[in-house]
Design a protein around this motif. Structure first.
Motif, PDB file in Angstrom:
ATOM      1  N   UNK A   1      -3.300 -13.868  -1.468  1.00 27.89           N
ATOM      2  CA  UNK A   1      -3.575 -14.290  -2.841  1.00 27.89           C
ATOM      3  C   UNK A   1      -2.303 -14.432  -3.664  1.00 27.89           C
ATOM      4  N   UNK A   2      -1.147 -14.399  -2.992  1.00 28.77           N
ATOM      5  CA  UNK A   2       0.159 -14.535  -3.651  1.00 28.77           C
ATOM      6  C   UNK A   2       0.423 -13.406  -4.644  1.00 28.77           C
ATOM      7  N   UNK A   3       0.047 -12.182  -4.252  1.00 33.17           N
ATOM      8  CA  UNK A   3       0.294 -10.998  -5.071  1.00 33.17           C
ATOM      9  C   UNK A   3       1.086  -9.980  -4.245  1.00 33.17           C
ATOM     10  N   UNK A   4       2.366 -10.268  -3.984  1.00 32.11           N
ATOM     11  CA  UNK A   4       3.148  -9.377  -3.114  1.00 32.11           C
ATOM     12  C   UNK A   4       3.315  -7.974  -3.674  1.00 32.11           C
ATOM     13  N   UNK A   5       3.379  -7.834  -4.988  1.00 33.02           N
ATOM     14  CA  UNK A   5       3.514  -6.487  -5.553  1.00 33.02           C
ATOM     15  C   UNK A   5       2.270  -5.645  -5.264  1.00 33.02           C
ATOM     16  N   UNK A   6       1.094  -6.267  -5.358  1.00 31.28           N
ATOM     17  CA  UNK A   6      -0.137  -5.554  -5.005  1.00 31.28           C
ATOM     18  C   UNK A   6      -0.127  -5.195  -3.522  1.00 31.28           C
ATOM     19  N   UNK A   7       0.321  -6.128  -2.694  1.00 31.19           N
ATOM     20  CA  UNK A   7       0.376  -5.874  -1.253  1.00 31.19           C
ATOM     21  C   UNK A   7       1.295  -4.695  -0.946  1.00 31.19           C
ATOM     22  N   UNK A   8       2.419  -4.641  -1.612  1.00 28.40           N
ATOM     23  CA  UNK A   8       3.362  -3.536  -1.411  1.00 28.40           C
ATOM     24  C   UNK A   8       2.718  -2.210  -1.816  1.00 28.40           C
ATOM     25  N   UNK A   9       2.030  -2.213  -2.947  1.00 31.29           N
ATOM     26  CA  UNK A   9       1.390  -0.988  -3.432  1.00 31.29           C
ATOM     27  C   UNK A   9       0.323  -0.499  -2.452  1.00 31.29           C
ATOM     28  N   UNK A  10      -0.514  -1.403  -1.955  1.00 33.45           N
ATOM     29  CA  UNK A  10      -1.554  -1.014  -0.995  1.00 33.45           C
ATOM     30  C   UNK A  10      -0.935  -0.518   0.309  1.00 33.45           C
ATOM     31  N   UNK A  11       0.090  -1.223   0.793  1.00 33.06           N
ATOM     32  CA  UNK A  11       0.734  -0.831   2.052  1.00 33.06           C
ATOM     33  C   UNK A  11       1.414   0.524   1.917  1.00 33.06           C
ATOM     34  N   UNK A  12       2.071   0.765   0.811  1.00 33.30           N
ATOM     35  CA  UNK A  12       2.760   2.043   0.617  1.00 33.30           C
ATOM     36  C   UNK A  12       1.774   3.205   0.548  1.00 33.30           C
ATOM     37  N   UNK A  13       0.649   3.016  -0.125  1.00 34.79           N
ATOM     38  CA  UNK A  13      -0.352   4.082  -0.160  1.00 34.79           C
ATOM     39  C   UNK A  13      -0.937   4.307   1.224  1.00 34.79           C
ATOM     40  N   UNK A  14      -1.128   3.234   1.966  1.00 35.80           N
ATOM     41  CA  UNK A  14      -1.640   3.370   3.325  1.00 35.80           C
ATOM     42  C   UNK A  14      -0.680   4.185   4.182  1.00 35.80           C
ATOM     43  N   UNK A  15       0.606   3.926   4.032  1.00 37.87           N
ATOM     44  CA  UNK A  15       1.610   4.663   4.800  1.00 37.87           C
ATOM     45  C   UNK A  15       1.635   6.133   4.389  1.00 37.87           C
ATOM     46  N   UNK A  16       1.362   6.398   3.115  1.00 38.60           N
ATOM     47  CA  UNK A  16       1.324   7.785   2.652  1.00 38.60           C
ATOM     48  C   UNK A  16       0.228   8.573   3.369  1.00 38.60           C
ATOM     49  N   UNK A  17      -0.886   7.906   3.651  1.00 37.27           N
ATOM     50  CA  UNK A  17      -1.987   8.574   4.345  1.00 37.27           C
ATOM     51  C   UNK A  17      -1.926   8.380   5.862  1.00 37.27           C
ATOM     52  N   UNK A  18      -1.278   7.304   6.306  1.00 36.20           N
ATOM     53  CA  UNK A  18      -1.222   6.974   7.737  1.00 36.20           C
ATOM     54  C   UNK A  18       0.220   6.630   8.102  1.00 36.20           C
ATOM     55  N   UNK A  19       1.029   7.648   8.240  1.00 36.71           N
ATOM     56  CA  UNK A  19       2.476   7.466   8.384  1.00 36.71           C
ATOM     57  C   UNK A  19       2.861   6.678   9.634  1.00 36.71           C
ATOM     58  N   UNK A  20       1.999   6.651  10.630  1.00 41.24           N
ATOM     59  CA  UNK A  20       2.330   5.963  11.879  1.00 41.24           C
ATOM     60  C   UNK A  20       1.646   4.604  12.006  1.00 41.24           C
ATOM     61  N   UNK A  21       1.232   4.053  10.896  1.00 35.97           N
ATOM     62  CA  UNK A  21       0.584   2.746  10.910  1.00 35.97           C
ATOM     63  C   UNK A  21       1.645   1.656  10.961  1.00 35.97           C
TER      64      UNK A  21
END
Length: 264
Positions: free
Chosen positions: A196-216
């Motif tokens: 959807x051309x929202x890279x900042x949102x993508x970064x935020x979702x990915x970073x939170x995912x990594x916080x909960x799933x460090x080996x993703x």
């Protein structure tokens, strides 16, 4: 033909009723304190889906099963002032609440699906998986996928609200059947945000995912793509390097990293 159709409908109602009753807790009317008989409950009125001759003793376990399947109480569908059930302000027969009408539609849908399965699969009844309320709801009233929930919030209220919503739901429902808290949900949210051309949102979702799933590893890969979309090459390379480190057999990640480093 009309009599045959009525008979099929009646059989479907009985199938749904029996299926739900078999899973309902207690299997009977509530008991009073000390194991004595409970106060006499008013008999059901205004039954439109279930057979009109059903008694309170038969209906109550079914209603309890609905509550458990949707994570709600009586007041979700009924005019309900509060316990006990004999409270004169409770009006279980009323059709004032739209949720009650929706419940009847859903029950009809489950009946029709189960009848169709039984009629067309050609399997013994014991081998057919019955559709139940819990099949879709899994403890929540509105059975949306978690990725749809957070993406809707991000669209209406911003990604920060969506991230907080995810964490709140995780605290409440983690370990239950309600939502998928594996790395799939936030990874998919990051992908959809990127599309959807929202890279900042993508970064935020990915970073939170990594916080909960460090080996993703795939979360680092989509994080790299988001940084590339923003023109931030250094964190893009670092993220992709971490993806390769976590998943060294993934040749696609390696190729992407090589291309990124070479500037291709």
């Amino acid at each position: 033909m009309k009599r045959f159709s009525v008979l099929l409908t009646a059989v479907g109602v009985m199938l749904v009723t029996a299926m739900i009753s078999a899973q309902a807790p207690g299997g009977g009317a509530p008991q009073g304190r000390g194991g004595g008989a409970a106060p006499q409950l008013p008999e059901p009125k205004n039954l439109k889906f279930f057979p009109k001759e059903m008694t309170a003793q038969q209906i109550i376990p079914i209603m309890a099963n609905f509550n458990a399947a949707l994570g709600v109480n009586c007041g979700y569908c009924h005019v309900f002032d509060g316990p006990p059930a004999t409270n004169p302000k409770n009006d279980f027969a009323s059709d004032d609440k739209p949720t009650k009408a929706k419940a009847r539609v859903m029950l009809g849908m489950a009946r029709d699906v189960n009848m169709k399965l039984g009629a067309e699969l050609g399997k013994p009844a014991a081998e057919i998986t019955q559709v139940q309320c819990i099949t879709c709801h899994r403890g929540v009233a509105i059975p949306k996928q978690l990725v749809a929930v957070v993406m809707e919030t991000a669209s209406k209220e911003g990604v920060a609200k969506a991230l907080q919503q995810y964490q709140d739901l995780r605290k409440q429902y983690y370990g239950t059947q309600a939502y998928d808290f594996s790395d799939t949900t936030l990874f998919t949210a990051a992908q959809q945000s990127l599309a959807a051309m929202k890279p900042d949102d993508a970064i935020a979702f990915a970073q939170l995912n990594i916080a909960f799933n460090a080996k993703s590893a795939r979360s680092y890969q989509v994080l790299s793509q988001a940084y590339q979309r923003k023109g931030d090459k250094t964190p893009a390379i670092q993220s992709l390097e971490r993806a390769v480190e976590l998943d060294p057999m993934n040749q696609g990640f390696k190729n992407q990293l090589q291309q990124l480093k070479s500037g291709a």
